[in-house]
Design an enzyme around this catalytic site. Structure first.
Site, PDB file in Angstrom:
ATOM      1  N   LYS A 158       0.717  -1.354   0.026  1.00 20.78           N
ATOM      2  CA  LYS A 158       0.033   0.028   0.070  1.00 20.78           C
ATOM      3  C   LYS A 158       1.037   1.334  -0.083  1.00 20.78           C
ATOM      4  CE  LYS A 158      -4.390  -0.500  -0.387  1.00 20.78           C
ATOM      5  NZ  LYS A 158      -5.083  -1.367   0.196  1.00 20.78           N
ATOM      6  N   LYS A 178      -7.455 -14.303 -12.211  1.00 16.57           N
ATOM      7  CA  LYS A 178      -8.332 -14.070 -11.128  1.00 16.57           C
ATOM      8  C   LYS A 178      -9.356 -12.813 -11.567  1.00 16.57           C
ATOM      9  CE  LYS A 178      -7.990 -12.564  -6.315  1.00 16.57           C
ATOM     10  NZ  LYS A 178      -7.620 -11.389  -5.834  1.00 16.57           N
ATOM     11  N   LYS A 184     -12.032  -6.666  -9.350  1.00 16.99           N
ATOM     12  CA  LYS A 184     -12.643  -5.446  -9.358  1.00 16.99           C
ATOM     13  C   LYS A 184     -11.542  -4.659 -10.193  1.00 16.99           C
ATOM     14  CE  LYS A 184     -15.380  -1.930  -7.338  1.00 16.99           C
ATOM     15  NZ  LYS A 184     -16.769  -2.027  -8.030  1.00 16.99           N
TER      16      LYS A 184
END
Ligand code: TRP
Length: 331
Positions: free
Chosen positions: A111, A194, A197
């Site tokens: 992140k 996979k 989104k």
């Protein structure tokens, strides 16, 4: 009876990957366990969603959960932010969570790399908040994917550290609940392995997608130029189409196209047309229920309040006991 806890970050509507992954198994688990399924809206603040997005995304997940078959009478379905007791436990756990160990967490490093301008303390302490979510209900089992295993390991560390520091045997060690064989991995429509989104427009089929949208996405799915010789191994993109068909279509349909492939006669256009029909019928009941539930605010509000009450009962008991263990006393 085992206590199960799982959270999902509110990032909008759920897709078939979510359904065949966790969701379908949650529906089974709620029958035999004391399940707490919550929407991790506190966690989502690490990326600074706008107020309108936050509410909309929470609602989408809640509606999709209910439409897919999570039963608010059986499981405790709640919003993380409806149980502020969680933040108190998070504060206590943070007193015993060390900067070094938090900085070494893979998801934090990832992140920090993606959002270098927003490496906030919430991001660093994401694992302590997650640990609080889990141990506030004294969970035994946490159904998590591979990407969450390190967080769960830290949860065990924090729970044990608390027990040791105060010389108590209070928090049980939560274990990963592995779905094993029951976990059907759904690939993406873009040739990647996979469905997700973040993988880009058109990669995922959402539970609320309209039939025309599903058809368009599937007809655009990546294929190859077809097998030239018998026994030719399938490319990843074609494996994906077959995997989707296996999940969504009748076994005879899958057998038919498998035979066509083996005989080098396959027409991917025909296969995709069939897959689109089957995906549209498969998602039909979800689509209907999503429409129904999302326009029924009275029902949603009832569900949320019921979940809040049940989750708070469990959480406030834990926090009361934890305060006592730590040494807070009334005058
Ligand atoms: N970190 C999880 C995810 O990104 C979401 C989550 C938050 C969670 N708290 C949890 C999962 C507690 C299981 C238990 O998917």
């Amino acid at each position: 009876m085992q206590t199960v806890v799982s959270g999902i970050r509110p990032t909008g509507n759920l897709h078939l990957g979510n359904y065949f992954g966790a969701l379908r198994n949650f529906i089974k688990m709620q029958q035999e366990n004391d399940c707490y399924f919550f929407i991790a809206d506190y966690h989502s603040l690490t990326t600074h969603p706008t107020p309108a997005d936050l509410h909309g995304n929470v609602k989408s997940v809640l509606v999709d959960y209910l439409a897919a078959g999570l039963d608010p009478e059986k499981a405790t379905l709640y919003l993380q932010s409806d149980v502020p007791e969680t933040t108190e436990l998070y504060l206590f756990l943070n007193m015993n969570a060390y900067k070094g160990e938090l900085e070494r967490v893979t998801s934090f490093k990832e992140k920090a790399r993606i959002q270098p301008d927003n490496i906030n303390a919430g991001l660093l302490t994401y694992p302590t908040l997650m640990a609080a979510d889990i141990i506030i209900h004294k969970a035994h089992k946490v159904p998590v994917g591979k990407d969450q295993e390190q967080h769960l390991e830290m949860t065990r560390t924090f729970a044990n550290r608390f027990n040791r520091l105060y010389n108590v045997d209070y928090f049980p060690e939560p274990e990963a609940y592995n779905f094993g064989e029951q976990l059907i991995k759904i690939p993406g429509l873009d040739g990647s392995t996979k469905m997700g989104k973040s993988e880009g427009e058109g990669n995922a089929i959402f539970l609320n997608d309209e039939p025309e949208v599903i058809r368009k996405k599937i007809m655009k799915a990546v294929t190859d130029s077809g097998p030239k010789t018998e026994g030719e191994p399938k490319s990843q993109a074609i494996e994906n189409i077959f995997a989707l068909m296996k999940a969504l279509s009748a076994p005879e349909t899958l057998d038919y196209f498998e035979a066509e492939y083996q005989a080098c006669r396959i027409r991917y256009g025909d296969m995709k047309k069939q897959l689109a029909d089957d995906a549209i019928s498969f998602t039909g009941p979800f689509r209907e229920r999503i429409k129904e539930i999302s326009s029924n605010n009275a029902y949603l509000s009832k569900v949320v309040n019921m979940g809040k009450e049940k989750a708070q009962a469990s959480a406030s008991k834990t926090v009361r006991e934890v305060r006592e263990i730590i040494g807070f006393k009334k005058f």
